[in-house]
Scaffold this motif. Structure first.
Motif, PDB file in Angstrom:
ATOM      1  N   SER A 121       0.814  -1.223   0.000  1.00 61.29           N
ATOM      2  CA  SER A 121       0.000   0.000   0.000  1.00 61.29           C
ATOM      3  C   SER A 121       0.845   1.269   0.000  1.00 61.29           C
ATOM      4  N   TRP A 122       2.109   1.168   0.369  1.00 58.17           N
ATOM      5  CA  TRP A 122       2.983   2.350   0.382  1.00 58.17           C
ATOM      6  C   TRP A 122       3.190   2.916  -1.027  1.00 58.17           C
ATOM      7  N   PHE A 123       2.983   2.091  -2.030  1.00 61.85           N
ATOM      8  CA  PHE A 123       3.265   2.507  -3.405  1.00 61.85           C
ATOM      9  C   PHE A 123       2.067   3.154  -4.092  1.00 61.85           C
ATOM     10  N   TYR A 124       0.920   3.205  -3.384  1.00 63.59           N
ATOM     11  CA  TYR A 124      -0.302   3.674  -4.030  1.00 63.59           C
ATOM     12  C   TYR A 124      -0.630   5.114  -3.659  1.00 63.59           C
ATOM     13  N   LYS A 125      -1.144   5.834  -4.631  1.00 65.99           N
ATOM     14  CA  LYS A 125      -1.637   7.187  -4.382  1.00 65.99           C
ATOM     15  C   LYS A 125      -3.105   7.157  -3.967  1.00 65.99           C
ATOM     16  N   GLN A 126      -3.852   6.199  -4.503  1.00 62.42           N
ATOM     17  CA  GLN A 126      -5.266   6.047  -4.171  1.00 62.42           C
ATOM     18  C   GLN A 126      -5.468   4.694  -3.499  1.00 62.42           C
ATOM     19  N   LEU A 127      -6.074   4.704  -2.310  1.00 65.58           N
ATOM     20  CA  LEU A 127      -6.221   3.484  -1.522  1.00 65.58           C
ATOM     21  C   LEU A 127      -7.672   3.023  -1.489  1.00 65.58           C
ATOM     22  N   ILE A 128      -7.858   1.717  -1.706  1.00 58.04           N
ATOM     23  CA  ILE A 128      -9.188   1.122  -1.710  1.00 58.04           C
ATOM     24  C   ILE A 128      -9.314   0.194  -0.506  1.00 58.04           C
ATOM     25  N   SER A 129     -10.376   0.393   0.266  1.00 57.49           N
ATOM     26  CA  SER A 129     -10.613  -0.434   1.451  1.00 57.49           C
ATOM     27  C   SER A 129     -11.654  -1.499   1.132  1.00 57.49           C
ATOM     28  N   TYR A 130     -11.284  -2.775   1.385  1.00 58.57           N
ATOM     29  CA  TYR A 130     -12.224  -3.861   1.181  1.00 58.57           C
ATOM     30  C   TYR A 130     -11.746  -5.034   2.029  1.00 58.57           C
ATOM     31  N   PRO A 131     -12.597  -5.614   2.873  1.00 56.82           N
ATOM     32  CA  PRO A 131     -12.151  -6.656   3.799  1.00 56.82           C
ATOM     33  C   PRO A 131     -11.422  -7.791   3.091  1.00 56.82           C
ATOM     34  N   TYR A 132     -10.308  -8.197   3.669  1.00 54.92           N
ATOM     35  CA  TYR A 132      -9.485  -9.247   3.055  1.00 54.92           C
ATOM     36  C   TYR A 132     -10.210 -10.590   3.021  1.00 54.92           C
ATOM     37  N   ASP A 133     -11.111 -10.808   3.972  1.00 54.72           N
ATOM     38  CA  ASP A 133     -11.821 -12.077   4.022  1.00 54.72           C
ATOM     39  C   ASP A 133     -13.169 -12.045   3.291  1.00 54.72           C
ATOM     40  N   ALA A 134     -13.420 -10.984   2.535  1.00 56.16           N
ATOM     41  CA  ALA A 134     -14.666 -10.882   1.770  1.00 56.16           C
ATOM     42  C   ALA A 134     -14.573 -11.736   0.516  1.00 56.16           C
ATOM     43  N   ASN A 135     -15.666 -11.797  -0.225  1.00 53.37           N
ATOM     44  CA  ASN A 135     -15.695 -12.570  -1.463  1.00 53.37           C
ATOM     45  C   ASN A 135     -14.594 -12.098  -2.410  1.00 53.37           C
ATOM     46  N   THR A 136     -13.838 -13.054  -2.948  1.00 55.80           N
ATOM     47  CA  THR A 136     -12.683 -12.730  -3.786  1.00 55.80           C
ATOM     48  C   THR A 136     -13.081 -11.964  -5.040  1.00 55.80           C
ATOM     49  N   ILE A 137     -14.178 -12.345  -5.651  1.00 56.71           N
ATOM     50  CA  ILE A 137     -14.612 -11.666  -6.873  1.00 56.71           C
ATOM     51  C   ILE A 137     -15.035 -10.237  -6.568  1.00 56.71           C
ATOM     52  N   ASP A 138     -15.778 -10.054  -5.478  1.00 60.27           N
ATOM     53  CA  ASP A 138     -16.171  -8.704  -5.083  1.00 60.27           C
ATOM     54  C   ASP A 138     -14.945  -7.824  -4.827  1.00 60.27           C
ATOM     55  N   ARG A 139     -13.936  -8.391  -4.193  1.00 59.31           N
ATOM     56  CA  ARG A 139     -12.713  -7.636  -3.910  1.00 59.31           C
ATOM     57  C   ARG A 139     -12.022  -7.206  -5.208  1.00 59.31           C
ATOM     58  N   ASN A 140     -11.903  -8.127  -6.133  1.00 57.46           N
ATOM     59  CA  ASN A 140     -11.259  -7.804  -7.402  1.00 57.46           C
ATOM     60  C   ASN A 140     -12.013  -6.730  -8.175  1.00 57.46           C
ATOM     61  N   VAL A 141     -13.317  -6.868  -8.196  1.00 48.52           N
ATOM     62  CA  VAL A 141     -14.131  -5.892  -8.922  1.00 48.52           C
ATOM     63  C   VAL A 141     -14.029  -4.515  -8.257  1.00 48.52           C
TER      64      VAL A 141
END
Length: 330
Positions: A121-141
């Motif tokens: 995350s240190w390399f990103y200018k824009q950060l997206i929050s989404y639970p790591y244990d959530a549905n994998t497809i939802d996270r990717n989308v």
């Protein structure tokens, strides 16, 4: 607007991320999308009309040959001349974050609470929050669409159009398909032994189903297991090795896919073919369950933050449960 998506591997993860493309192009047809991927997986992306360019790297080769490091860096610097307005790291690893940063100063990705390798995350200018244990497809989308100001909901994903494309027919493989009964494709291997449903149980499923069963394989051990199963029953045949183009065609032609939690089984979802995915040591949140895409999970409890490769509970899934579910989908 010109963007690049960094999703290097693995096969199932790439498929789960690709579904976002159709929703981006529907909302923003002006956006030009390039995709950066390990060259060994480029074939799964080929033919997708929503991708302008497929850019490849061979970072896996660096594990064996460090002398190729500067070749890969030079390649990435060349890609950076495309002057991307935004690069999205959909992988969330330190490696992919560095790659994304080499393409553009404007990078989006998961925040430190949403990814396994927090320093990415240190390399990103824009950060997206989404639970790591959530549905994998939802996270990717989410990580791909939200930096563009878009939201994609569950119903849209369930109603998706197929998004894996192939360029020709089945060729010689067409002769393996029956015309007078259902054709079931079996995916009996995976990258972990503990994710594999026993071949003896697959054999019983094949014997009990009134169908033409075809088995695919990706390495020598899987080929040996496939040959063993086919050697026990006339109802099963082993397909020849398939490149990605033929694999996509075969998956689209099948009436049902039954397999372990691994790339080709997830690809069935990507071509809208009915499927049954068998889960043991991995969470069912890796997939979407739909009227035609179902899962069977072993009784073990899975910690998505720390997967147990020694969890062989997939062996406890009853063959009758697979058989009954398959019959309902056929």
């Amino acid at each position: 607007m010109k963007i690049a998506i960094v999703k290097l591997s693995a096969l199932g993860d790439i498929v789960h991320a690709m579904v976002a493309l159709q929703f981006i192009k529907l909302a923003r047809p002006d956006i030009s999308i390039d995709w950066l991927v390990e060259e060994g997986f480029a074939g799964v992306l080929e033919g997708n009309p929503d991708i302008n360019q497929i850019l490849t790297v061979n970072l896996k080769a660096l594990k064996k040959d460090k002398s190729k490091f500067f070749t890969e860096i030079k390649k990435l610097k060349g890609y950076a001349t495309n002057n991307y307005d935004l690069v999205i790291d959909a992988q969330g690893l330190i490696k992919s974050a560095i790659v994304a940063k080499l393409l553009s100063a404007n990078v989006a990705g998961f925040d430190k609470h949403s990814t396994r390798e927090k320093p990415a995350s240190w390399f990103y200018k824009q950060l997206i929050s989404y639970p790591y244990d959530a549905n994998t497809i939802d996270r990717n989308v989410a990580v791909i669409s939200r930096p563009l100001g878009l939201e994609v909901n569950e119903q849209q994903i369930i109603n998706k159009a197929p998004f894996l494309f192939y360029t020709a027919g089945l060729g010689d493989v067409a002769s393996f398909f029956a015309k007078d009964k259902a054709n079931i494709l079996f995916v009996i291997g995976s990258t972990w032994e503990s994710r594999n449903y026993p071949k003896e149980k697959y054999l019983r499923v094949i014997k009990e189903l009134d169908a033409n069963s075809l088995i695919i394989w990706g390495n020598e051990q899987e080929k040996q297991d496939a040959d063993w199963v086919a050697g026990q029953t006339e109802k099963a045949r082993v397909l020849p090795w398939l490149n990605f183009n033929l694999l996509k065609a075969v998956l689209a032609k099948a009436d049902l896919v039954i397999g372990n939690d691994t790339g080709p089984t997830h690809m069935a979802w990507g071509v809208n073919t009915p499927s049954i995915t068998l889960f043991g040591p991995t969470p069912v949140s890796r997939v979407y369950q739909t009227p035609i895409n179902k899962v069977l999970k072993s009784p073990s409890k899975v910690n998505p933050f720390k997967l147990d490769k020694n969890d062989f509970s997939i062996t406890e899934i009853k063959e009758n449960d697979v058989i009954l579910l398959a019959q309902s989908l056929l």
